[in-house]
Design an enzyme around this catalytic site. Structure first.
Site, PDB file in Angstrom:
ATOM      1  N   ARG A  15     -12.397  40.961 113.763  1.00 31.31           N
ATOM      2  CA  ARG A  15     -11.119  41.627 113.555  1.00 31.31           C
ATOM      3  C   ARG A  15     -11.049  42.230 112.156  1.00 31.31           C
ATOM      4  O   ARG A  15     -11.889  41.963 111.297  1.00 31.31           O
ATOM      5  CB  ARG A  15      -9.973  40.626 113.740  1.00 31.31           C
ATOM      6  CG  ARG A  15      -9.773  40.141 115.148  1.00 31.31           C
ATOM      7  CD  ARG A  15      -8.787  38.990 115.234  1.00 31.31           C
ATOM      8  NE  ARG A  15      -9.327  37.740 114.694  1.00 31.31           N
ATOM      9  CZ  ARG A  15      -8.670  36.586 114.658  1.00 31.31           C
ATOM     10  NH1 ARG A  15      -7.428  36.527 115.123  1.00 31.31           N
ATOM     11  NH2 ARG A  15      -9.236  35.503 114.172  1.00 31.31           N
ATOM     12  N   LYS A  75      -8.411  36.209 108.495  1.00 25.02           N
ATOM     13  CA  LYS A  75      -8.726  34.786 108.365  1.00 25.02           C
ATOM     14  C   LYS A  75      -8.647  34.346 106.907  1.00 25.02           C
ATOM     15  O   LYS A  75      -8.688  35.151 105.977  1.00 25.02           O
ATOM     16  CB  LYS A  75     -10.126  34.493 108.916  1.00 25.02           C
ATOM     17  CG  LYS A  75     -10.226  34.655 110.415  1.00 25.02           C
ATOM     18  CD  LYS A  75      -9.277  33.736 111.168  1.00 25.02           C
ATOM     19  CE  LYS A  75      -9.658  32.275 111.065  1.00 25.02           C
ATOM     20  NZ  LYS A  75      -8.710  31.396 111.802  1.00 25.02           N
ATOM     21  N   TYR A  94      -3.888  34.568 107.702  1.00 21.95           N
ATOM     22  CA  TYR A  94      -3.831  33.217 108.262  1.00 21.95           C
ATOM     23  C   TYR A  94      -4.553  32.282 107.302  1.00 21.95           C
ATOM     24  O   TYR A  94      -5.719  32.511 106.962  1.00 21.95           O
ATOM     25  CB  TYR A  94      -4.519  33.149 109.625  1.00 21.95           C
ATOM     26  CG  TYR A  94      -3.795  33.862 110.740  1.00 21.95           C
ATOM     27  CD1 TYR A  94      -2.555  33.433 111.189  1.00 21.95           C
ATOM     28  CD2 TYR A  94      -4.362  34.975 111.366  1.00 21.95           C
ATOM     29  CE1 TYR A  94      -1.893  34.083 112.217  1.00 21.95           C
ATOM     30  CE2 TYR A  94      -3.720  35.637 112.403  1.00 21.95           C
ATOM     31  CZ  TYR A  94      -2.481  35.176 112.817  1.00 21.95           C
ATOM     32  OH  TYR A  94      -1.831  35.826 113.837  1.00 21.95           O
ATOM     33  N   HIS A  96      -3.877  28.370 107.380  1.00 26.55           N
ATOM     34  CA  HIS A  96      -4.053  27.053 108.007  1.00 26.55           C
ATOM     35  C   HIS A  96      -4.506  26.026 106.971  1.00 26.55           C
ATOM     36  O   HIS A  96      -5.502  25.321 107.150  1.00 26.55           O
ATOM     37  CB  HIS A  96      -5.048  27.131 109.164  1.00 26.55           C
ATOM     38  CG  HIS A  96      -4.625  28.053 110.262  1.00 26.55           C
ATOM     39  ND1 HIS A  96      -3.586  27.760 111.123  1.00 26.55           N
ATOM     40  CD2 HIS A  96      -5.089  29.279 110.628  1.00 26.55           C
ATOM     41  CE1 HIS A  96      -3.437  28.756 111.996  1.00 26.55           C
ATOM     42  NE2 HIS A  96      -4.319  29.685 111.711  1.00 26.55           N
ATOM     43  N   GLU A 118       0.917  32.152 109.640  1.00 25.78           N
ATOM     44  CA  GLU A 118       1.282  31.154 110.643  1.00 25.78           C
ATOM     45  C   GLU A 118       2.545  30.382 110.317  1.00 25.78           C
ATOM     46  O   GLU A 118       3.053  29.642 111.173  1.00 25.78           O
ATOM     47  CB  GLU A 118       0.123  30.174 110.881  1.00 25.78           C
ATOM     48  CG  GLU A 118      -0.152  29.193 109.752  1.00 25.78           C
ATOM     49  CD  GLU A 118      -1.077  29.735 108.680  1.00 25.78           C
ATOM     50  OE1 GLU A 118      -1.477  28.951 107.804  1.00 25.78           O
ATOM     51  OE2 GLU A 118      -1.391  30.955 108.710  1.00 25.78           O
ATOM     52  N   ASP A 270      -7.797  25.280 114.371  1.00 26.01           N
ATOM     53  CA  ASP A 270      -7.420  25.793 113.046  1.00 26.01           C
ATOM     54  C   ASP A 270      -6.533  24.820 112.285  1.00 26.01           C
ATOM     55  O   ASP A 270      -6.482  24.840 111.054  1.00 26.01           O
ATOM     56  CB  ASP A 270      -6.680  27.136 113.176  1.00 26.01           C
ATOM     57  CG  ASP A 270      -7.637  28.313 113.212  1.00 26.01           C
ATOM     58  OD1 ASP A 270      -8.715  28.214 112.613  1.00 26.01           O
ATOM     59  OD2 ASP A 270      -7.300  29.327 113.845  1.00 26.01           O
TER      60      ASP A 270
END
Length: 364
Positions: A15, A75, A94, A96, A118, A270
């Site tokens: 991505r 990410k 993101y 996490h 998130e 994740d």
């Protein structure tokens, strides 16, 4: 504002943080967007597409981080990127954090402003920037689970939907949120017998109303989970606690109750995973076997369908990116309570309670 879009360097992450359409919306507002060369290639977007949208193409990841006041990616940064992140630089992605103390400490040391997709949260408690990737992952969990049930991949050798005269597979879905609903919908559509579990009775009533007859709902408890294990072929773990580690709903001792070749897919990887035996895997080596149970726990499942995922992600992140670019992070977060909940680490201080609790650290 100067915005940077680097290539994702996590294993098999295809991505990209922004589509050319998203870049166009920023450049027409007089922001400068630096896109790393070939950043969008694996998602189906060429450098000339970005140039046509007003972006400046730069050759290296170092150049992107050096030029940008805000990094927009997909990410969490990995170790080679840690040293590239500058004090006061906004990183919007993101993260996490609760699943990685190493990452948490690295971002504390960077003194950057870390805004996590998130944990951006609407007034109704929904997570708008997580929803599209949860939709992708929920649907993919069944797609991948069905594949790994095949015998050449050490699965049970069962067709998810069965055929006339042969019963379909049994699928258990843990969690009735976005992931769980999408997984149940896909499994039911393929003809499987599905049981979806959750502890929220209001959500279970909603699911019971919208799902077809081959989907049953059940209150989630250890007793009920254990009762289903001997007859279940595919288990999908889709439990989320906002910003915190996922609960371990399937423990190692439960594996002995499953038939050889049972497949378990942990979409919560994740956030540390909701199976005790979960460890993050990659698209290169997506599975491993413990006690004859096939584990699939790829930490970036949507990266396998990057065009769908990138467009879906940009659709929801772009309004927030525009707010941050137009107003700066402080004003944007002051004016938007949803975006403010995305603040996780700010200039070396943890500002999100669940992260501090995960590692017994102090909050700002």
């Amino acid at each position: 504002m100067k915005i940077g879009v680097p290539i994702e360097i996590k294993n098999n992450e295809n991505r990209v943080g922004m589509t050319p359409s998203g870049v166009f919306e920023l450049t027409k507002r007089n922001h400068t967007v630096y896109v790393q060369k070939n950043a969008g290639f694996n998602s189906g977007f060429l450098d000339e597409d970005y140039v046509g949208a007003g972006a400046t193409i730069v050759d290296s990841i170092e150049a992107v981080y050096d030029a940008a006041e805000m990094i927009v990616k997909v990410k969490e940064p990995i170790e080679p990127e840690y040293k590239l992140i500058k004090p006061n630089q906004v990183v919007f992605t993101y993260f996490h954090f609760a699943s990685s103390e190493v990452l948490t400490n690295a971002m504390i040391d960077s003194k950057a402003i870390c805004i996590a997709y998130e944990t951006v949260e609407d007034k109704d408690g929904a997570l708008p920037l997580l929803i599209p990737m949860s939709e992708v992952a929920g649907r993919m969990s069944v797609q991948q689970g069905a594949k790994y049930l095949e015998k050449p991949i050490k699965g049970r050798g069962i067709l998810l939907g069965g055929i006339p005269g042969v019963p379909p597979a049994h699928v258990m879905v843990l969690g009735g949120g976005v992931v769980g609903i999408q997984a149940a919908k896909m499994a039911a559509g393929l003809g499987a017998n599905v049981t979806i579990m959750d502890i929220n009775m209001k959500q279970l009533r909603y699911i019971a109303d919208i799902m077809p007859a081959n989907v049953n709902t059940e209150f989630s408890s250890e007793y009920n989970i254990r009762r289903h294990l001997p007859k279940t072929d595919l288990i999908i773990g889709g439990v989320l606690i906002k910003g915190a580690k996922a609960p371990k709903l399937i423990t190692k001792d439960m594996l002995k109750d499953m038939r050889p070749g049972t497949v378990i897919v942990d979409v919560a990887v994740d956030q540390g995973g909701c199976f005790e035996t979960t460890k993050p895997t990659t698209h290169e080596e997506p599975t491993y076997i413990i006690d004859d149970v096939v584990h699939y726990s790829v930490a970036n499942m949507p990266g396998a369908v990057p065009y769908t995922s990138t467009v879906g992600l940009t659709n929801v992140t772009l309004p927030y990116v525009i707010k941050l670019a137009n107003d700066g992070w402080e004003k944007a977060c002051d004016n938007n309570a949803s975006l403010a909940k995305g603040l996780n680490i700010v200039k070396g201080k943890i500002v999100y309670k669940e992260i501090a609790e995960a590692f017994d650290m102090q909050m700002a």
